[in-house]
Design a protein around this motif. Structure first.
Motif, PDB file in Angstrom:
ATOM      1  N   VAL A 172       0.839  -1.202   0.000  1.00 44.54           N
ATOM      2  CA  VAL A 172       0.000   0.000   0.000  1.00 44.54           C
ATOM      3  C   VAL A 172       0.875   1.254   0.000  1.00 44.54           C
ATOM      4  O   VAL A 172       0.629   2.210  -0.753  1.00 44.54           O
ATOM      5  CB  VAL A 172      -0.942   0.005   1.221  1.00 44.54           C
ATOM      6  CG1 VAL A 172      -1.695   1.338   1.312  1.00 44.54           C
ATOM      7  CG2 VAL A 172      -1.937  -1.151   1.132  1.00 44.54           C
ATOM      8  N   LEU A 231      -5.010   1.906  -1.873  1.00 45.22           N
ATOM      9  CA  LEU A 231      -5.529   0.601  -1.470  1.00 45.22           C
ATOM     10  C   LEU A 231      -5.902  -0.239  -2.691  1.00 45.22           C
ATOM     11  O   LEU A 231      -5.637  -1.437  -2.746  1.00 45.22           O
ATOM     12  CB  LEU A 231      -6.755   0.778  -0.573  1.00 45.22           C
ATOM     13  CG  LEU A 231      -6.527   1.439   0.798  1.00 45.22           C
ATOM     14  CD1 LEU A 231      -7.864   1.696   1.481  1.00 45.22           C
ATOM     15  CD2 LEU A 231      -5.653   0.552   1.675  1.00 45.22           C
ATOM     16  N   GLN A 279     -10.128  -4.429  -2.189  1.00 41.81           N
ATOM     17  CA  GLN A 279      -9.796  -3.197  -1.473  1.00 41.81           C
ATOM     18  C   GLN A 279     -10.217  -3.289  -0.016  1.00 41.81           C
ATOM     19  O   GLN A 279      -9.499  -2.848   0.876  1.00 41.81           O
ATOM     20  CB  GLN A 279     -10.473  -2.001  -2.140  1.00 41.81           C
ATOM     21  CG  GLN A 279     -10.196  -0.682  -1.437  1.00 41.81           C
ATOM     22  CD  GLN A 279     -10.867   0.480  -2.130  1.00 41.81           C
ATOM     23  OE1 GLN A 279     -11.181   0.419  -3.299  1.00 41.81           O
ATOM     24  NE2 GLN A 279     -11.104   1.546  -1.383  1.00 41.81           N
ATOM     25  N   SER A 280     -11.375  -3.891   0.252  1.00 42.77           N
ATOM     26  CA  SER A 280     -11.859  -3.990   1.632  1.00 42.77           C
ATOM     27  C   SER A 280     -10.950  -4.887   2.467  1.00 42.77           C
ATOM     28  O   SER A 280     -10.695  -4.600   3.649  1.00 42.77           O
ATOM     29  CB  SER A 280     -13.287  -4.512   1.653  1.00 42.77           C
ATOM     30  OG  SER A 280     -13.367  -5.802   1.047  1.00 42.77           O
ATOM     31  N   SER A 300      -7.864  -2.900   3.258  1.00 41.05           N
ATOM     32  CA  SER A 300      -8.190  -1.875   4.252  1.00 41.05           C
ATOM     33  C   SER A 300      -8.288  -2.476   5.647  1.00 41.05           C
ATOM     34  O   SER A 300      -7.797  -1.900   6.626  1.00 41.05           O
ATOM     35  CB  SER A 300      -9.496  -1.191   3.866  1.00 41.05           C
ATOM     36  OG  SER A 300      -9.821  -0.192   4.799  1.00 41.05           O
ATOM     37  N   ARG A 301      -8.904  -3.657   5.763  1.00 42.28           N
ATOM     38  CA  ARG A 301      -9.032  -4.312   7.074  1.00 42.28           C
ATOM     39  C   ARG A 301      -7.664  -4.651   7.653  1.00 42.28           C
ATOM     40  O   ARG A 301      -7.415  -4.466   8.847  1.00 42.28           O
ATOM     41  CB  ARG A 301      -9.867  -5.588   6.943  1.00 42.28           C
ATOM     42  CG  ARG A 301     -11.363  -5.345   6.815  1.00 42.28           C
ATOM     43  CD  ARG A 301     -12.145  -6.619   7.078  1.00 42.28           C
ATOM     44  NE  ARG A 301     -11.773  -7.704   6.167  1.00 42.28           N
ATOM     45  CZ  ARG A 301     -12.330  -7.896   4.981  1.00 42.28           C
ATOM     46  NH1 ARG A 301     -13.302  -7.080   4.569  1.00 42.28           N
ATOM     47  NH2 ARG A 301     -11.957  -8.899   4.217  1.00 42.28           N
ATOM     48  N   ARG A 330      -5.981  -1.443   8.909  1.00 42.70           N
ATOM     49  CA  ARG A 330      -6.571  -1.000  10.179  1.00 42.70           C
ATOM     50  C   ARG A 330      -6.116  -1.893  11.331  1.00 42.70           C
ATOM     51  O   ARG A 330      -5.810  -1.405  12.432  1.00 42.70           O
ATOM     52  CB  ARG A 330      -8.100  -1.012  10.076  1.00 42.70           C
ATOM     53  CG  ARG A 330      -8.679   0.167   9.294  1.00 42.70           C
ATOM     54  CD  ARG A 330     -10.168   0.352   9.608  1.00 42.70           C
ATOM     55  NE  ARG A 330     -10.935  -0.842   9.282  1.00 42.70           N
ATOM     56  CZ  ARG A 330     -11.486  -1.076   8.108  1.00 42.70           C
ATOM     57  NH1 ARG A 330     -11.333  -0.182   7.117  1.00 42.70           N
ATOM     58  NH2 ARG A 330     -12.183  -2.179   7.891  1.00 42.70           N
ATOM     59  N   ARG A 378      -5.386   9.797   4.959  1.00 40.24           N
ATOM     60  CA  ARG A 378      -6.275   9.437   3.856  1.00 40.24           C
ATOM     61  C   ARG A 378      -6.921  10.683   3.287  1.00 40.24           C
ATOM     62  O   ARG A 378      -7.440  11.516   4.029  1.00 40.24           O
ATOM     63  CB  ARG A 378      -7.335   8.452   4.357  1.00 40.24           C
ATOM     64  CG  ARG A 378      -6.736   7.109   4.801  1.00 40.24           C
ATOM     65  CD  ARG A 378      -7.703   6.329   5.678  1.00 40.24           C
ATOM     66  NE  ARG A 378      -7.223   4.977   5.957  1.00 40.24           N
ATOM     67  CZ  ARG A 378      -6.326   4.693   6.914  1.00 40.24           C
ATOM     68  NH1 ARG A 378      -5.805   5.671   7.653  1.00 40.24           N
ATOM     69  NH2 ARG A 378      -5.946   3.443   7.113  1.00 40.24           N
ATOM     70  N   LEU A 429      -3.290   7.956  -0.563  1.00 38.45           N
ATOM     71  CA  LEU A 429      -2.772   7.812   0.788  1.00 38.45           C
ATOM     72  C   LEU A 429      -1.373   8.414   0.895  1.00 38.45           C
ATOM     73  O   LEU A 429      -0.564   8.268  -0.018  1.00 38.45           O
ATOM     74  CB  LEU A 429      -2.705   6.329   1.176  1.00 38.45           C
ATOM     75  CG  LEU A 429      -4.026   5.556   1.125  1.00 38.45           C
ATOM     76  CD1 LEU A 429      -3.771   4.092   1.437  1.00 38.45           C
ATOM     77  CD2 LEU A 429      -5.031   6.144   2.105  1.00 38.45           C
TER      78      LEU A 429
END
Length: 301
Positions: free
Chosen positions: A12, A18, A29-30, A33-34, A37, A50, A55
């Motif tokens: 990333v 992402l 992408q999800s 992202s998880r 995080r 963001r 990013l």
């Protein structure tokens, strides 16, 4: 620390997105992202700012990216060493050298290397900057001075000089200068003294400029200078190794020459056992032996 999360973070940070990182990793992408995080939660720090355009790494993110970047390069080195066969030469070899030497001496000789090792993949990086070999910006370098970086194996290959050349057609049309003062009747083709080049070349240009050439053409690399000379534009300052492949060049003003410029080949200590490095090193040394024999034959002629 979770290696998988670090791998995703590095992708990333390198891609700045992402979505693009997910494409590289074959993840949604999800999912990416998880993982980011979760990594931020485990570190108790925000790694990215963001915004709509993508990013940007935070200060903490920069620190982590420096670490993962070093890890990535070390892993590349380990992989390269593992892939090197004891008997075969294959895979990618990143070679860095200057524009002049790469275009005028090395590139024309590469067919011989590929003929011997058809599965080799050479990535030729022409750059006046000194790339960081221990950090794997390249695997092997040919440079016009002895490398100062630590942990390098280095070998002096030869010496070159910057000399004055013109085409026969140019001299027939404009006359051959008999002394340095005659430069005032000619156009000088050279690199600007502000251009990145060896000190010996810049010093020679400064010396010749003192004789007030009638006109000048400055180009930021020796390949361009050579093209100007071959197209009869004037008298050029060129490294002596171009005479091997361009016998139509005529040396003029032999009393004007630069100091010797040493040429070194260098590669990281950790690649000492690399078969690709050994094959390239031996190829360059063989070509230099052939080059020297040719020069001696010209001197005797």
């Amino acid at each position: 620390m979770d290696w998988d999360k670090l791998r995703i973070f590095h992708a990333v940070a390198d891609a700045g997105s992402l979505t693009h990182a997910g494409d590289r990793l074959n993840l949604s992408q999800s999912a990416v992202s998880r993982q980011i995080r979760a990594l931020e939660d485990s570190l108790g720090a925000t790694l990215f700012h963001r915004h709509a355009r993508g990013l940007i790494l935070t200060e903490q993110g920069e620190l982590l990216f420096d670490a993962t970047n070093s890890m990535s390069k070390r892993l590349e080195t380990a992989a390269a060493r593992i892939k090197d066969s004891e008997e075969e030469v294959f895979g990618e070899l990143r070679v860095t050298t200057t524009f002049g030497f790469g275009l005028l001496w090395l590139a024309p000789r590469l067919p011989k290397l590929y003929e011997k090792y058809p599965e080799l993949k050479v990535d030729l990086i022409l750059d006046e900057r000194v790339l960081d070999l221990p950090m794997r910006e390249a695997d092997v370098a040919i440079r016009m001075k002895e490398p100062s970086q630590a942990d390098l194996i280095r070998k002096r290959l030869m010496s070159v000089q910057m000399l004055m050349y013109a085409s026969r057609e140019y001299l027939d049309q404009n006359g051959t200068p008999d002394s340095a003062e005659d430069i005032s009747d000619h156009r000088l083709i050279c690199q600007s003294t502000d251009a990145a080049q060896v000190m010996a070349g810049a010093s020679l240009v400064q010396t010749v400029m003192a004789y007030n050439p009638r006109s000048t053409l400055t180009i930021n690399n020796y390949f361009g200078v050579l093209q100007g000379v071959l197209h009869n534009l004037g008298i050029g300052v060129l490294p002596d190794y171009v005479t091997h492949d361009f016998p139509q060049l005529v040396r003029v003003l032999p009393e004007i020459e630069s100091a010797d410029v040493p040429v070194f080949l260098a590669y990281p200590e950790e690649l000492r056992q690399s078969q690709r490095i050994a094959a390239f090193r031996d190829f360059v040394q063989e070509e230099i032996i052939t080059y020297r024999k040719h020069l001696r034959s010209l001197e005797k002629a």
